[in-house]
Scaffold this active site. Structure first.
Site, PDB file in Angstrom:
ATOM      1  N   HIS A 194       1.107  -1.158   0.093  1.00 29.10           N
ATOM      2  CA  HIS A 194       0.328   0.367   0.023  1.00 29.10           C
ATOM      3  C   HIS A 194       1.044   1.610   0.049  1.00 29.10           C
ATOM      4  CE1 HIS A 194      -3.597   2.752   0.365  1.00 29.10           C
ATOM      5  NE2 HIS A 194      -2.582   3.519   1.443  1.00 29.10           N
ATOM      6  N   SER A 195       0.023   1.980  -0.374  1.00 23.63           N
ATOM      7  CA  SER A 195       1.430   3.736  -1.073  1.00 23.63           C
ATOM      8  C   SER A 195       2.604   3.266  -1.124  1.00 23.63           C
ATOM      9  CB  SER A 195       1.356   4.109   0.117  1.00 23.63           C
ATOM     10  OG  SER A 195       1.456   5.785  -0.083  1.00 23.63           O
ATOM     11  N   LEU A 196       3.555   3.256  -0.130  1.00 25.85           N
ATOM     12  CA  LEU A 196       5.350   3.092  -0.395  1.00 25.85           C
ATOM     13  C   LEU A 196       5.066   2.315  -0.852  1.00 25.85           C
ATOM     14  CD1 LEU A 196       8.248   4.091  -0.347  1.00 25.85           C
ATOM     15  CD2 LEU A 196       8.127   3.675   2.037  1.00 25.85           C
ATOM     16  N   ALA A 229       3.425  -0.064  -2.420  1.00 21.40           N
ATOM     17  CA  ALA A 229       3.357  -0.512  -3.178  1.00 21.40           C
ATOM     18  C   ALA A 229       4.380  -0.989  -4.130  1.00 21.40           C
ATOM     19  CB  ALA A 229       2.344  -0.007  -4.295  1.00 21.40           C
ATOM     20  N   SER A 248      -2.172  -0.619  -3.451  1.00 21.55           N
ATOM     21  CA  SER A 248      -3.206   0.001  -3.499  1.00 21.55           C
ATOM     22  C   SER A 248      -2.508   1.286  -3.270  1.00 21.55           C
ATOM     23  CB  SER A 248      -3.692  -0.416  -2.712  1.00 21.55           C
ATOM     24  OG  SER A 248      -3.507  -0.893  -0.980  1.00 21.55           O
TER      25      SER A 248
END
Length: 264
Positions: A105-107, A109, A133
């Site tokens: 998720h975010s970083l 990803a 995501s």
């Protein structure tokens, strides 16, 4: 650090603090979950025992929670390399036949993506699926505004409040902020100094889970994750902000379970 150094359970548990508490049946498919900037393994703790045939393995980077005394990473290459050691060592110990999946998720990803490429360089077993995501595709990612790594405390707090996902009591507690801000700013340093390097697309299915009202992600750029795989690509939009996949955990878990069904 090498894979052989990581056969010690104590070392693996630092990175995978809930590895013995997944509640999954023997031989379940490991799903390694990488948190957002400043996030920790606990972000995924409630996902355990929710995906049939899947052993959710939240990843704990240094600099937070039980590893808060360890210095956090500042560069993507070092983080991806050391994480590859961890995942490959754990996969070798798994009863799932060297099969596993990744969620970031975010970083997380971007870290998961670079982890796949690092594993490929080593000739190791690649994941059966990559879920991302809260992040634009790596070759088009761009962070608007001033670098978070250089912000004042007040500016970082304002950003975290705008993104959501961080309890207000924590943002209002100076002592708690002292605990979390070093990891937040270090993680944003990793993200803001990240340089995408051209390589062939990975041969791993990718599912992207964008949120319609995410202030730091553009839907069109999320769709460009399809450029990074020669395998199937799926886009599953969510309503909500940056942390919609956690706020709508039941739907997220259904999507993951459906995508991983052929492998469990």
């Amino acid at each position: 650090m090498t894979v052989h150094d990581l056969t010690d359970d104590d070392v693996l548990v630092r990175w995978l603090p809930f590895r013995t508490l997944t509640g999954a049946e023997p031989g379940a498919l490991p799903l390694y979950c990488l948190p957002h900037a400043g996030g920790a393994a606990s972000a995924f703790r409630m996902w355990q025992r929710k995906l049939p045939g899947v052993a959710v393995q939240p990843v704990q980077p240094p600099g937070r929670e039980g590893r808060h005394k360890e210095p956090p990473y500042l560069h993507m290459s070092e983080l991806a390399s050391d994480l590859a050691d961890v995942v490959l060592a754990d996969v070798e110990l798994s009863a799932a036949g060297r099969r596993y999946a990744l969620y970031g998720h975010s970083l997380g990803a971007l870290v998961a993506f670079e982890l796949v490429r690092e594993v490929r360089r080593r000739g190791g077993p690649e994941p059966v699926h990559l879920f991302v995501s809260g992040a634009d595709a790596p070759h088009v990612t761009y962070e608007p505004g001033p670098p978070v790594s250089g912000m004042t405390r007040a500016e970082v707090v304002a950003l975290l409040r705008r993104l959501g996902g961080t309890p207000e009591w924590l943002l209002a507690d100076p002592d708690a902020l002292e605990m979390i801000l070093p990891a937040v700013q270090a993680d944003f340093t990793v993200k803001e100094t990240y340089l995408y390097r051209e390589e062939p697309p990975i041969d791993v299915p990718i599912s992207a889970l964008p949120s319609a009202s995410d202030p730091r992600v553009a839907p069109a750029k999320v769709a460009r994750w399809r450029d990074q795989t020669t395998g199937p690509f799926a886009l599953h939009p969510f309503d909500g902000g940056h942390f919609a996949v956690f706020e709508q955990a039941a739907r997220t878990q259904r999507l993951l379970a459906q995508a991983l069904l052929p492998w469990v």
